[in-house]
Design a protein around this motif. Structure first.
Motif, PDB file in Angstrom:
ATOM      1  N   MET A 130       0.820  -1.209   0.000  1.00  0.00           N
ATOM      2  CA  MET A 130       0.000   0.000   0.000  1.00  0.00           C
ATOM      3  C   MET A 130       0.857   1.263   0.000  1.00  0.00           C
ATOM      4  SD  MET A 130      -3.398  -1.058   2.246  1.00  0.00           S
ATOM      5  CE  MET A 130      -2.716  -2.229   3.424  1.00  0.00           C
ATOM      6  N   MET A 131       2.004   1.208   0.688  1.00  0.00           N
ATOM      7  CA  MET A 131       2.922   2.348   0.626  1.00  0.00           C
ATOM      8  C   MET A 131       3.455   2.531  -0.794  1.00  0.00           C
ATOM      9  SD  MET A 131       3.378   4.319   3.214  1.00  0.00           S
ATOM     10  CE  MET A 131       4.926   5.064   2.659  1.00  0.00           C
ATOM     11  N   ALA A 132       3.700   1.431  -1.495  1.00  0.00           N
ATOM     12  CA  ALA A 132       4.158   1.520  -2.884  1.00  0.00           C
ATOM     13  C   ALA A 132       3.101   2.212  -3.743  1.00  0.00           C
ATOM     14  CB  ALA A 132       4.455   0.121  -3.426  1.00  0.00           C
ATOM     15  N   LYS A 133       1.840   1.907  -3.472  1.00  0.00           N
ATOM     16  CA  LYS A 133       0.750   2.561  -4.198  1.00  0.00           C
ATOM     17  C   LYS A 133       0.681   4.053  -3.873  1.00  0.00           C
ATOM     18  CE  LYS A 133      -1.815  -0.285  -6.745  1.00  0.00           C
ATOM     19  NZ  LYS A 133      -2.193   0.031  -8.157  1.00  0.00           N
ATOM     20  N   ILE A 134       0.867   4.394  -2.600  1.00  0.00           N
ATOM     21  CA  ILE A 134       0.844   5.799  -2.197  1.00  0.00           C
ATOM     22  C   ILE A 134       1.921   6.581  -2.931  1.00  0.00           C
ATOM     23  CG2 ILE A 134       1.355   7.371  -0.264  1.00  0.00           C
ATOM     24  CD1 ILE A 134      -0.172   5.414   1.554  1.00  0.00           C
ATOM     25  N   MET A 135       3.083   5.959  -3.120  1.00  0.00           N
ATOM     26  CA  MET A 135       4.191   6.621  -3.814  1.00  0.00           C
ATOM     27  C   MET A 135       4.136   6.426  -5.317  1.00  0.00           C
ATOM     28  SD  MET A 135       7.412   5.980  -1.204  1.00  0.00           S
ATOM     29  CE  MET A 135       7.197   4.196  -1.041  1.00  0.00           C
ATOM     30  N   SER A 136       3.090   5.723  -5.809  1.00  0.00           N
ATOM     31  CA  SER A 136       2.905   5.477  -7.251  1.00  0.00           C
ATOM     32  C   SER A 136       4.111   4.774  -7.872  1.00  0.00           C
ATOM     33  CB  SER A 136       2.626   6.806  -7.989  1.00  0.00           C
ATOM     34  OG  SER A 136       1.464   7.433  -7.485  1.00  0.00           O
ATOM     35  N   LEU A 137       4.615   3.779  -7.170  1.00  0.00           N
ATOM     36  CA  LEU A 137       5.756   3.014  -7.677  1.00  0.00           C
ATOM     37  C   LEU A 137       5.292   1.987  -8.701  1.00  0.00           C
ATOM     38  CD1 LEU A 137       7.779   2.331  -4.385  1.00  0.00           C
ATOM     39  CD2 LEU A 137       7.819   4.339  -5.880  1.00  0.00           C
ATOM     40  N   PRO A 138       6.184   1.578  -9.617  1.00  0.00           N
ATOM     41  CA  PRO A 138       5.814   0.577 -10.624  1.00  0.00           C
ATOM     42  C   PRO A 138       5.655  -0.803  -9.995  1.00  0.00           C
ATOM     43  CG  PRO A 138       8.152   1.052 -10.752  1.00  0.00           C
ATOM     44  CD  PRO A 138       7.568   2.059  -9.794  1.00  0.00           C
ATOM     45  N   LYS A 139       4.935  -1.684 -10.679  1.00  0.00           N
ATOM     46  CA  LYS A 139       4.680  -3.019 -10.154  1.00  0.00           C
ATOM     47  C   LYS A 139       5.971  -3.808  -9.927  1.00  0.00           C
ATOM     48  CE  LYS A 139      -0.026  -3.689 -11.845  1.00  0.00           C
ATOM     49  NZ  LYS A 139      -0.933  -4.537 -12.671  1.00  0.00           N
ATOM     50  N   GLU A 140       7.016  -3.468 -10.659  1.00  0.00           N
ATOM     51  CA  GLU A 140       8.302  -4.155 -10.485  1.00  0.00           C
ATOM     52  C   GLU A 140       8.847  -3.979  -9.073  1.00  0.00           C
ATOM     53  OE1 GLU A 140       7.703  -3.399 -14.786  1.00  0.00           O
ATOM     54  OE2 GLU A 140       7.564  -2.140 -12.980  1.00  0.00           O
ATOM     55  N   SER A 141       8.374  -2.945  -8.382  1.00  0.00           N
ATOM     56  CA  SER A 141       8.879  -2.670  -7.031  1.00  0.00           C
ATOM     57  C   SER A 141       8.148  -3.477  -5.963  1.00  0.00           C
ATOM     58  CB  SER A 141       8.709  -1.180  -6.706  1.00  0.00           C
ATOM     59  OG  SER A 141       7.338  -0.861  -6.495  1.00  0.00           O
ATOM     60  N   TYR A 142       7.023  -4.074  -6.310  1.00  0.00           N
ATOM     61  CA  TYR A 142       6.150  -4.642  -5.291  1.00  0.00           C
ATOM     62  C   TYR A 142       6.802  -5.754  -4.476  1.00  0.00           C
ATOM     63  CZ  TYR A 142       2.159  -2.075  -7.279  1.00  0.00           C
ATOM     64  OH  TYR A 142       1.304  -1.094  -7.713  1.00  0.00           O
ATOM     65  N   VAL A 143       7.540  -6.628  -5.121  1.00  0.00           N
ATOM     66  CA  VAL A 143       8.159  -7.726  -4.387  1.00  0.00           C
ATOM     67  C   VAL A 143       9.142  -7.182  -3.352  1.00  0.00           C
ATOM     68  CG1 VAL A 143      10.011  -8.044  -6.111  1.00  0.00           C
ATOM     69  CG2 VAL A 143       9.397  -9.927  -4.580  1.00  0.00           C
ATOM     70  N   PHE A 144       9.844  -6.113  -3.693  1.00  0.00           N
ATOM     71  CA  PHE A 144      10.805  -5.518  -2.764  1.00  0.00           C
ATOM     72  C   PHE A 144      10.088  -4.769  -1.645  1.00  0.00           C
ATOM     73  CE2 PHE A 144      12.758  -5.613  -7.040  1.00  0.00           C
ATOM     74  CZ  PHE A 144      13.725  -6.568  -6.792  1.00  0.00           C
ATOM     75  N   SER A 145       8.928  -4.182  -1.969  1.00  0.00           N
ATOM     76  CA  SER A 145       8.125  -3.515  -0.942  1.00  0.00           C
ATOM     77  C   SER A 145       7.642  -4.515   0.100  1.00  0.00           C
ATOM     78  CB  SER A 145       6.922  -2.810  -1.584  1.00  0.00           C
ATOM     79  OG  SER A 145       7.338  -1.808  -2.488  1.00  0.00           O
ATOM     80  N   ARG A 146       7.290  -5.703  -0.358  1.00  0.00           N
ATOM     81  CA  ARG A 146       6.860  -6.753   0.562  1.00  0.00           C
ATOM     82  C   ARG A 146       8.009  -7.160   1.482  1.00  0.00           C
ATOM     83  NH1 ARG A 146       3.734 -11.556  -2.460  1.00  0.00           N
ATOM     84  NH2 ARG A 146       3.961 -12.366  -0.345  1.00  0.00           N
ATOM     85  N   TYR A 147       9.203  -7.322   0.909  1.00  0.00           N
ATOM     86  CA  TYR A 147      10.354  -7.722   1.726  1.00  0.00           C
ATOM     87  C   TYR A 147      10.721  -6.640   2.728  1.00  0.00           C
ATOM     88  CZ  TYR A 147      11.769 -12.197  -0.248  1.00  0.00           C
ATOM     89  OH  TYR A 147      11.831 -13.532  -0.579  1.00  0.00           O
TER      90      TYR A 147
END
Length: 290
Positions: A130-147
């Motif tokens: 959800m923080m990745a979404k708030i910052m409008s990051l690309p989907k490629e970042s999601y796995v790293f956001s989870r970690y």
């Protein structure tokens, strides 16, 4: 201007996240404060002594009511629902978060690492998403956001061992504890088995570092202005890990948290070079060379 309700919840809830978030641009900062207000409010119900199950169930019901289009008249819940729609949070992420919080009302122990990780998906990894979404990051970042969410949560588990044990909770795999000859986190048992306790805690911190090492590969996807805040928070969790690694018994003495001055000085360093990766602590570098 940030609503005083969200400001108060955030300031009282997390020193590291609060001060790290202050450097976000205004529009992102407002979203972060609203987001944190909701997750902290939910978490507080299950962490109260005694736990407030009715309060949590009411929050949960009000959230689903608001999500279905009927405002709850609770500013924290309604603002979160609006934020969720604006930023495109997946409903399943919020469902997983609420499920993990509800699990804290009944589940006390975790037999395997898999069980712990499954819990952390809802309690921490979706927070990263959800923080990745708030910052409008690309989907490629999601796995790293989870970690990153998982790594930070694990340090909280380690730091809060004594506090969680008083609530009857042990988040660490019981099978790993038994392997080290540990059966509880009572101070008396830890002190009677200092080598076993120290070995166990350091093993958990080394696991955190492996997850954090993966997480920081995602920094490349975070714009510099946002990265300053994200990396400052992550660096403070590493600071906490270092203090506990050096002296695992410190967790029974005080809640290991960086001073505000430490957070702000780290933020200044990250303003100069936010993409510089934080080095492994000396004790892990030494182990890597063996």
């Amino acid at each position: 201007m940030i609503n005083k309700t969200f400001y108060s919840i955030f300031q009282q809830g997390s020193r590291t996240y609060f001060y790290s978030s202050l450097f976000f641009p205004t529009h992102v900062k407002q979203d972060v404060f609203q987001f944190y207000g909701f997750v902290r409010k939910a978490d507080n119900f299950v962490d109260y002594i005694p736990q407030d199950n009715p309060g949590f169930q009411k929050l949960k019901a009000n959230y689903y009511q608001a999500r279905d289009g009927n405002p709850s008249e609770d500013i924290v819940i309604d603002s979160f629902v609006n934020l969720s729609k604006k930023k495109g949070f997946e409903d399943a992420w919020v469902d997983a978060f609420l499920s993990a919080m509800e699990q804290d009302l009944t589940k006390r122990t975790y037999e395997t690492l898999r069980e712990t990780i499954d819990y952390m998906y809802g309690s921490a990894e979706v927070i990263g998403l959800m923080m990745a979404k708030i910052m409008s990051l690309p989907k490629e970042s999601y796995v790293f956001s989870r970690y990153l969410g998982r790594a930070m949560q694990y340090i909280n588990f380690i730091r809060d061992i004594a506090e969680d044990y008083k609530l009857g909770r042990i988040y660490f795999p019981l099978e790993e504890m038994k392997h080290h000859g540990l059966y509880t986190f009572q101070y008396e048992e830890a002190r009677s088995k200092p080598e076993a306790f120290t070995s166990f805690i350091r093993q958990q911190i080394e696991r955190y570092y492996r997850w954090q090492e993966i997480a920081q590969k995602g920094y490349q996807y975070i714009p510099k202005r946002y990265l300053i805040s994200v990396k400052t928070a992550a660096d403070m969790y590493q600071w906490t890990a270092e203090q506990i690694y050096k002296n695992p018994f410190i967790i029974y003495e005080w809640k290991v948290k960086p001073l505000v001055s430490t957070i702000l000085s780290t933020m200044l360093k990250n303003m100069i070079d936010p993409k510089k990766e934080k080095n492994y602590p000396w004790f892990l570098l030494q182990e890597k060379s063996l």
